[in-house]
Design a protein around this motif. Structure first.
Motif, PDB file in Angstrom:
ATOM      1  N   PHE B  19       1.011  -1.347   0.218  1.00  0.00           N
ATOM      2  CA  PHE B  19       0.073  -0.070  -0.127  1.00  0.00           C
ATOM      3  C   PHE B  19       0.840   1.424  -0.156  1.00  0.00           C
ATOM      4  O   PHE B  19       0.251   2.123  -0.580  1.00  0.00           O
ATOM      5  CB  PHE B  19      -1.000  -0.043   1.101  1.00  0.00           C
ATOM      6  CG  PHE B  19      -1.938  -1.095   1.130  1.00  0.00           C
ATOM      7  CD1 PHE B  19      -2.638  -1.272   0.007  1.00  0.00           C
ATOM      8  CD2 PHE B  19      -2.154  -1.901   2.113  1.00  0.00           C
ATOM      9  CE1 PHE B  19      -3.520  -2.473  -0.091  1.00  0.00           C
ATOM     10  CE2 PHE B  19      -2.955  -2.891   2.224  1.00  0.00           C
ATOM     11  CZ  PHE B  19      -3.700  -3.271   0.918  1.00  0.00           C
ATOM     12  N   VAL B  21       4.397   1.437  -0.985  1.00  0.00           N
ATOM     13  CA  VAL B  21       5.484   1.589  -2.067  1.00  0.00           C
ATOM     14  C   VAL B  21       5.070   0.799  -3.159  1.00  0.00           C
ATOM     15  O   VAL B  21       5.820   0.764  -4.216  1.00  0.00           O
ATOM     16  CB  VAL B  21       6.883   1.267  -1.533  1.00  0.00           C
ATOM     17  CG1 VAL B  21       7.584   2.462  -1.091  1.00  0.00           C
ATOM     18  CG2 VAL B  21       6.897  -0.077  -0.661  1.00  0.00           C
ATOM     19  N   PHE B  22       4.121  -0.134  -3.305  1.00  0.00           N
ATOM     20  CA  PHE B  22       3.607  -0.771  -4.346  1.00  0.00           C
ATOM     21  C   PHE B  22       4.502  -1.843  -4.866  1.00  0.00           C
ATOM     22  O   PHE B  22       4.711  -2.044  -6.094  1.00  0.00           O
ATOM     23  CB  PHE B  22       3.093   0.136  -5.761  1.00  0.00           C
ATOM     24  CG  PHE B  22       2.344   1.160  -5.496  1.00  0.00           C
ATOM     25  CD1 PHE B  22       1.047   0.974  -5.046  1.00  0.00           C
ATOM     26  CD2 PHE B  22       2.742   2.683  -5.482  1.00  0.00           C
ATOM     27  CE1 PHE B  22       0.215   1.802  -4.968  1.00  0.00           C
ATOM     28  CE2 PHE B  22       1.730   3.658  -4.986  1.00  0.00           C
ATOM     29  CZ  PHE B  22       0.299   3.187  -4.953  1.00  0.00           C
ATOM     30  N   LEU B  23       5.042  -2.535  -3.880  1.00  0.00           N
ATOM     31  CA  LEU B  23       6.069  -3.671  -4.617  1.00  0.00           C
ATOM     32  C   LEU B  23       5.246  -4.921  -4.480  1.00  0.00           C
ATOM     33  O   LEU B  23       4.326  -5.318  -3.756  1.00  0.00           O
ATOM     34  CB  LEU B  23       7.058  -3.729  -3.370  1.00  0.00           C
ATOM     35  CG  LEU B  23       8.154  -2.599  -3.340  1.00  0.00           C
ATOM     36  CD1 LEU B  23       8.995  -2.916  -2.510  1.00  0.00           C
ATOM     37  CD2 LEU B  23       8.682  -2.114  -4.888  1.00  0.00           C
ATOM     38  N   GLY B  24       5.868  -5.736  -5.578  1.00  0.00           N
ATOM     39  CA  GLY B  24       4.885  -7.102  -5.646  1.00  0.00           C
ATOM     40  C   GLY B  24       3.470  -6.901  -6.121  1.00  0.00           C
ATOM     41  O   GLY B  24       2.716  -7.729  -5.816  1.00  0.00           O
ATOM     42  N   MET B  25       3.164  -5.790  -6.665  1.00  0.00           N
ATOM     43  CA  MET B  25       1.867  -5.665  -7.282  1.00  0.00           C
ATOM     44  C   MET B  25       1.444  -6.785  -8.495  1.00  0.00           C
ATOM     45  O   MET B  25       0.318  -7.133  -8.338  1.00  0.00           O
ATOM     46  CB  MET B  25       1.578  -4.345  -7.904  1.00  0.00           C
ATOM     47  CG  MET B  25       1.621  -3.187  -6.997  1.00  0.00           C
ATOM     48  SD  MET B  25       0.050  -3.475  -5.781  1.00  0.00           S
ATOM     49  CE  MET B  25      -1.238  -3.199  -6.894  1.00  0.00           C
ATOM     50  N   CYS B  26       2.133  -7.206  -9.262  1.00  0.00           N
ATOM     51  CA  CYS B  26       1.998  -8.172 -10.196  1.00  0.00           C
ATOM     52  C   CYS B  26       1.384  -9.375  -9.487  1.00  0.00           C
ATOM     53  O   CYS B  26       0.495  -9.743  -9.921  1.00  0.00           O
ATOM     54  CB  CYS B  26       3.301  -8.441 -11.005  1.00  0.00           C
ATOM     55  SG  CYS B  26       3.888  -6.884 -11.571  1.00  0.00           S
ATOM     56  N   LEU B  29      -1.628  -8.912  -8.004  1.00  0.00           N
ATOM     57  CA  LEU B  29      -3.223  -9.020  -8.664  1.00  0.00           C
ATOM     58  C   LEU B  29      -3.371 -10.277  -9.213  1.00  0.00           C
ATOM     59  O   LEU B  29      -4.673 -10.530  -9.334  1.00  0.00           O
ATOM     60  CB  LEU B  29      -2.876  -7.796  -9.588  1.00  0.00           C
ATOM     61  CG  LEU B  29      -2.924  -6.348  -9.118  1.00  0.00           C
ATOM     62  CD1 LEU B  29      -2.549  -5.440 -10.346  1.00  0.00           C
ATOM     63  CD2 LEU B  29      -4.181  -5.987  -8.588  1.00  0.00           C
ATOM     64  N   VAL B 124      11.217 -13.302  -9.541  1.00  0.00           N
ATOM     65  CA  VAL B 124      10.927 -12.098 -10.134  1.00  0.00           C
ATOM     66  C   VAL B 124       9.968 -11.344  -9.580  1.00  0.00           C
ATOM     67  O   VAL B 124       9.397 -10.553 -10.088  1.00  0.00           O
ATOM     68  CB  VAL B 124      10.713 -12.511 -11.831  1.00  0.00           C
ATOM     69  CG1 VAL B 124      11.731 -12.838 -12.258  1.00  0.00           C
ATOM     70  CG2 VAL B 124       9.563 -13.412 -11.682  1.00  0.00           C
ATOM     71  N   ASN B 125       9.655 -11.516  -8.238  1.00  0.00           N
ATOM     72  CA  ASN B 125       8.684 -10.689  -7.394  1.00  0.00           C
ATOM     73  C   ASN B 125       9.183  -9.274  -7.079  1.00  0.00           C
ATOM     74  O   ASN B 125      10.397  -9.468  -6.262  1.00  0.00           O
ATOM     75  CB  ASN B 125       8.162 -11.233  -6.242  1.00  0.00           C
ATOM     76  CG  ASN B 125       6.895 -10.574  -5.696  1.00  0.00           C
ATOM     77  OD1 ASN B 125       7.235  -9.507  -5.644  1.00  0.00           O
ATOM     78  ND2 ASN B 125       6.062 -11.504  -5.196  1.00  0.00           N
ATOM     79  N   CYS B 126       8.972  -8.336  -7.393  1.00  0.00           N
ATOM     80  CA  CYS B 126       9.594  -7.071  -6.866  1.00  0.00           C
ATOM     81  C   CYS B 126       9.694  -6.757  -5.473  1.00  0.00           C
ATOM     82  O   CYS B 126      10.394  -6.206  -5.136  1.00  0.00           O
ATOM     83  CB  CYS B 126       8.900  -5.681  -7.597  1.00  0.00           C
ATOM     84  SG  CYS B 126       7.491  -6.062  -8.527  1.00  0.00           S
ATOM     85  N   GLY B 130      12.686  -5.416  -4.055  1.00  0.00           N
ATOM     86  CA  GLY B 130      12.552  -4.188  -3.059  1.00  0.00           C
ATOM     87  C   GLY B 130      12.901  -4.150  -2.013  1.00  0.00           C
ATOM     88  O   GLY B 130      13.395  -3.262  -1.372  1.00  0.00           O
ATOM     89  N   PHE B 187      -8.081  -2.682  -8.546  1.00  0.00           N
ATOM     90  CA  PHE B 187      -7.274  -1.419  -8.193  1.00  0.00           C
ATOM     91  C   PHE B 187      -8.066  -0.420  -7.291  1.00  0.00           C
ATOM     92  O   PHE B 187      -7.280  -0.072  -6.301  1.00  0.00           O
ATOM     93  CB  PHE B 187      -7.240  -0.977  -9.689  1.00  0.00           C
ATOM     94  CG  PHE B 187      -6.111  -1.206 -10.527  1.00  0.00           C
ATOM     95  CD1 PHE B 187      -4.846  -0.758 -10.075  1.00  0.00           C
ATOM     96  CD2 PHE B 187      -5.794  -2.111 -11.457  1.00  0.00           C
ATOM     97  CE1 PHE B 187      -3.581  -1.033 -10.437  1.00  0.00           C
ATOM     98  CE2 PHE B 187      -4.735  -2.617 -12.027  1.00  0.00           C
ATOM     99  CZ  PHE B 187      -3.605  -1.883 -11.561  1.00  0.00           C
ATOM    100  N   THR B 190      -7.833  -1.756  -3.674  1.00  0.00           N
ATOM    101  CA  THR B 190      -6.526  -1.544  -3.148  1.00  0.00           C
ATOM    102  C   THR B 190      -6.321  -0.148  -3.001  1.00  0.00           C
ATOM    103  O   THR B 190      -5.658   0.140  -2.013  1.00  0.00           O
ATOM    104  CB  THR B 190      -5.726  -2.142  -4.275  1.00  0.00           C
ATOM    105  OG1 THR B 190      -5.931  -3.207  -4.723  1.00  0.00           O
ATOM    106  CG2 THR B 190      -4.158  -2.401  -3.544  1.00  0.00           C
TER     107      THR B 190
END
Lengths: 215, 247
Positions: B19, B21-26, B29, B124-126, B130, B187, B190
């Motif tokens: 919420f 820094v938006f890491l691991g959004m892929c 979702l 490959v999860n940010c 991150g 979206f 979130t």
């Protein structure tokens, strides 16, 4: 055009709208949201991704017959990481302030899912030229969304574009502010990015009904 | 002890990976359609972060940062290898994920069956990279705190994906406008959850620091100025009031 056949043109144009990496393929959301509070950061991020994707796709495509498939993820990560280090060093040398603002998010281009996704889905099975076009196309599609989100967040949030006030001076009450307009501080906070992208998806899917998901 | 507690709650709630820094959004979702899979992925993220963040902290401390090579001898004290951090961090992560996968498969097949399919995804999860990059940017001072940071960021991510998965299971029964169905509504929800999490901002010190990626904007600065001015005015009023009483 002799240079670009119709198929090649589609490689660039499709990701801009109907097969957009962010709103349709749901790739590369992480960095798209975090740095869009300012338009300038969005533009620089978009350019960096275009560079990394274009070059990376060509490199992977050239190596596609040499890479053993078991370790391909690691090879891909190393290629992207090298390219991102180049971007990072260039940013630090020529735009230090901006590289501070982007901070860790330049590094996070490495794990941007668009890049790995396009390597896997396209560059591993196609020649360098087509891979290059595909990379540029997808990165442009990503950039377009970044710039749109950055534009609205900066304009509505601080009343500036690229840091230049366009709506007048909020303190001296000139321009739009003289008739009672106020900046919307909500657009600056991180969650606003999610809502702006959500609304973009809404608009896109209402215009093109074929994209609507089954519930 | 206090700093551990503070970092722990700060990383879970205030600087929540999803919420703030938006890491691991892929993967957030993509894998949040069912609660059970979300739990599996969340657990794997906690696990991998707990391993990779301390490891990368050691790398950063003894290899990468400015002057980190001083332990080799005085002639190495001037080296700054920090430009290599991206490639070393991602190599560590990719290797560790592979290693963890092999070890877990060997010693705990049941855990492997529940985490197994998610582990390769995680490289490959940010959120993982991150975690290491923010650990470096925030200059976390000790190994213990780095471990704490890894675990608590993982827990924050776990909470976020668990919450959205539960909401998405319920929302299937709601009448969402057709173009918003699926991705769009996720979206927006979130975003709303993110706004909710912002209210944790004052939890620890009463001092809401903006996330490091974003500089305080002019609006906020102006508002701060206004508040300070108002406080000064209030003080002045109080003083004059006291004066009146004294007289």
């Amino acid at each position: 055009m002799a240079l670009l056949s119709k198929k090649d043109t589609n490689l660039i144009l499709d990701p801009l709208a109907d097969n957009n990496p962010i709103t349709i393929q749901v790739l590369g959301i992480c960095s798209a949201l975090a740095i869009t509070a300012e338009l300038q950061a969005s533009v620089v991020m978009a350019i960096s991704v275009i560079f990394v994707m274009g070059v990376g796709n060509v490199v992977i495509s050239l190596l596609r017959n040499v890479i053993p498939s078991k370790i391909r993820i690691i090879v891909q990560l190393v290629v992207v990481a090298t390219l991102v280090i180049m971007v990072d060093q260039v940013l630090k040398a020529f735009a230090y302030e901006l590289s501070k603002t982007l901070g860790a998010f330049v590094g996070l281009i490495i794990t941007n899912c668009i890049i790995m996704g396009r390597f896997e889905a396209f560059a591993l099975g196609n020649g360098p030229w087509r891979s290059f076009l595909d990379g540029i196309g997808n990165a442009l599609g990503y950039g377009v969304i970044l710039v749109i989100v950055g534009f609205f967040r900066e304009l509505l949030g601080t009343g500036t574009l690229f840091g230049i006030p366009v709506l007048g001076d909020p303190i001296a009450k000139t321009g739009l502010y003289s008739i009672g307009y106020e900046n919307n501080g909500f657009m600056i906070i991180p969650p606003a990015a999610l809502i702006v992208v959500g609304i973009l998806i809404w608009i896109q899917r209402s215009r093109n009904k074929a994209l609507i998901e089954e519930a | 002890m206090l700093e551990h507690l503070e970092l722990f709650f700060k990383s879970i709630f205030i600087d929540n990976m999803v919420f703030a820094v938006f890491l691991g959004m892929c993967s957030y979702l993509a894998v949040s359609k069912k609660v059970s899979t979300a739990v599996g992925l969340g657990a794997a993220v906690i696990f991998v972060l707990a391993v990779t963040v301390p490891l990368n902290w050691l790398l950063d401390q003894y290899l990468l940062r400015d002057g980190a090579l001083a332990w080799l001898g005085p002639e190495y004290a001037d080296y700054n290898l920090s430009f290599l951090s991206f490639i070393l961090f991602i190599a560590t992560i990719a290797t560790m994920v592979q290693l963890v996968e092999i070890v877990v498969e060997k010693f705990s097949p049941s855990l492997y069956n529940s985490l197994g399919i998610f582990l390769p995804l995680i490289a490959v999860n940010c959120a993982i990279l991150g975690g290491s990059l923010f650990m470096q940017a925030r200059e976390i001072p000790t190994l213990g705190l780095a471990l704490n940071y890894g675990v608590s960021s993982g827990i924050g991510w776990f909470l976020a994906i668990l919450a959205i998965a539960a909401i998405r299971e319920k929302i299937r029964y709601s009448n969402v406008p057709a173009p918003l169905r699926g991705l769009g509504i996720t979206f927006i929800i979130t975003g709303l959850m993110g706004i909710g999490f912002q209210s944790f901002g004052g939890m620890l010190t009463g001092d809401n620091e903006p996330p490091e990626a974003e500089e305080p904007t002019t609006v906020e600065k102006i508002e701060e100025k206004k508040i300070i001015e108002e406080e000064i005015e209030d003080d002045e009023k109080a003083i004059s009031y006291n004066d009146v009483i004294n007289e």
